[in-house]
Design a protein around this motif. Sequence first.
Motif, PDB file in Angstrom:
ATOM      1  N   UNK A 329      -2.600 -19.725  -2.942  1.00 21.09           N
ATOM      2  CA  UNK A 329      -1.468 -20.142  -2.111  1.00 21.09           C
ATOM      3  C   UNK A 329      -1.027 -19.049  -1.146  1.00 21.09           C
ATOM      4  N   UNK A 330      -1.934 -18.130  -0.809  1.00 14.55           N
ATOM      5  CA  UNK A 330      -1.584 -17.060   0.140  1.00 14.55           C
ATOM      6  C   UNK A 330      -1.245 -17.650   1.502  1.00 14.55           C
ATOM      7  N   UNK A 331      -0.138 -17.187   2.088  1.00  4.21           N
ATOM      8  CA  UNK A 331       0.300 -17.694   3.393  1.00  4.21           C
ATOM      9  C   UNK A 331       0.382 -16.584   4.431  1.00  4.21           C
ATOM     10  N   UNK A 362       2.706 -17.990  -1.527  1.00  7.05           N
ATOM     11  CA  UNK A 362       3.883 -18.765  -1.150  1.00  7.05           C
ATOM     12  C   UNK A 362       4.928 -18.727  -2.254  1.00  7.05           C
ATOM     13  N   UNK A 363       4.477 -18.696  -3.504  1.00  7.41           N
ATOM     14  CA  UNK A 363       5.420 -18.683  -4.634  1.00  7.41           C
ATOM     15  C   UNK A 363       6.352 -17.486  -4.611  1.00  7.41           C
ATOM     16  N   UNK A 364       5.960 -16.393  -3.937  1.00  7.86           N
ATOM     17  CA  UNK A 364       6.808 -15.207  -3.882  1.00  7.86           C
ATOM     18  C   UNK A 364       8.036 -15.405  -3.011  1.00  7.86           C
ATOM     19  N   UNK A 438      -2.535 -28.278   2.979  1.00  7.85           N
ATOM     20  CA  UNK A 438      -2.010 -28.686   4.286  1.00  7.85           C
ATOM     21  C   UNK A 438      -1.254 -27.544   4.954  1.00  7.85           C
ATOM     22  N   UNK A 439      -0.469 -26.799   4.165  1.00  7.65           N
ATOM     23  CA  UNK A 439       0.289 -25.675   4.710  1.00  7.65           C
ATOM     24  C   UNK A 439      -0.647 -24.605   5.244  1.00  7.65           C
ATOM     25  N   UNK A 440      -1.620 -24.212   4.461  1.00 10.81           N
ATOM     26  CA  UNK A 440      -2.544 -23.166   4.891  1.00 10.81           C
ATOM     27  C   UNK A 440      -3.375 -23.614   6.095  1.00 10.81           C
TER      28      UNK A 440
END
Length: 570
Positions: A329-331, A362-364, A438-440
């Motif tokens: 989930x890296x953004x 993203x969780x951060x 979708x976000x990435x």
Amino acid sequence: MRFLLLAFVLGWNLAWAQYDLVVYGATPQGVTAAVAAAQEGLRVLLLEPGRGVGGVLTQGWLATLDLAKDQEGLLQGGLFRDFYRRIGQEASFHVKRAEEAFWAMLREAGVEVRLQASLDRVEVEAGRLTRVATPEGPVLAPYFVDASDTADLAFRAGASFTQGREDTGLDSRSMAATLVFRLEGVPWGAVFLALNYEGQVLRTGAGAWGRSGWGFASLVRGYLPSDPNRYALRGLNLARQDDGSLLVNALLLFGMEGADPLSLERIRREAALEAERVVAYLREKDPLLFGTARLAGVAPDLYLRESRHLKALYRLRADEVLLGRTFPDAVALGGYPLDGQAYFPGETPYLLGTPVPYGVPFRSLVPQELRNLLVVSQAAGFDSVAAFSARVVPLQMALGEAAGVAAALLRKAPQAGLGKVPLAGFPELAGSAPGLEALRKRLVQRGARLSSPERERVEADRPGYREAVALLRRGLFAGPYYLKGSLGLSEPILLGDFLANLEHYYRAKGPEERLRAVLKARELFRGELPRPSRRSVLNQIFQALGEGGLAGGDPVTRGEAALILYRLLP
């Protein structure tokens, strides 16, 4: 009827406004969050309690960007690269140009901005922030982003935090803040030559390039502050402005923990008097370079490096930063050195090595307690040592863009092609594989970088690995810049790095006599600090500390040092 009664009881202005997203804090990351969301079609309000946009860059006068690159170039793309282009594509920049760039980006995206919009009240229902009240009245939105340096909105809404470096177990102090000041009348050409003089460069790491200059460590070493417990002067970081003046990042301020906005302004005014003393000292000690220097003002705001750290769905750790961990989930990508400022006056700064590019999950950004708010700042979900790297502006601007796009994705979830996946809030998005994909994907389409070809060196099977990681997470395993993406366990440990670890621990935990022995060792063996530790020298130091000696021969590797330090520094 219920809202009318609540408004009457609380004295709220009934002329409330509804937005898709409210961003609190017109910091660099706040601007990118607001601009990205507006570009994605949301109606966005940017609230700023201060008098201008741009945060630390324009109000704190931090006029040099902490850039990180890999073999493909800058690690941050998207809106950060747009901003970087607008200010001239140099590490240091003219502050006014940066402010104009931020305003242009906001105007072009159609973001509504309210300055001097302090938080009067915050209302939370069932884990959702529903409205905030400002002097102009209440504001409602389904989603919020807290981009303030201290995460004040999230804190007031009930999100949980650690304070300073509390997570290390050393104490709850925060890194020193800085008051940047402006000098006029300094001959830049002469400064440029002095900083690039070969002897100065080799001895102190000084240098100058373009608008940027750094150095004069030996010059400032003799400065005696008016209050040694509150102020210290470090080497000068200089950013040349269009009018020839120099912005100087050098005056450190300690004891900022828990300061409220009124206290910060009082501290800033008092520090301005200290800046006058600093300039007088520079004029006296080096009249050739600084004899005609004049103090032409101080920054409107302090540069705050650290305050709180969010207890997010995931906390980024120092070893994940240094070793370049990637996350599904890296953004955004980071890569700036694990470079921390002092916690005590006179303390050796923290340098724990240079990461290979790492992902920020993203969780951060997602608080454990709130469903519709993200935190994007140095106060987000980073352990205090991980924040040495993750706090820098370019990475924060990339995270701001990700936050704005995430809010737009949730607001338009049915149209985003996510099927029947329920996305009621940011925690649900963080747990949704289709949502994160979708976000990435959208971030990459916008020009963001989410991967790098550079990788860590695997060392988990080396002696001392577990101990080195535990020490690193506490800021107690110093390493030089050239050990990139590695703990360097098979490399010799430099004497300066070994002593820095002891100094940092004993300053926080004592006893005082051990700290004095370590500081004396730094003085006596000054010439050997940048060299590999000799076992004979370490044995002298251990004898002074009342510890047993080390058997064996040279070199003392970093893996062996990790085992020793882990035993010495409980």
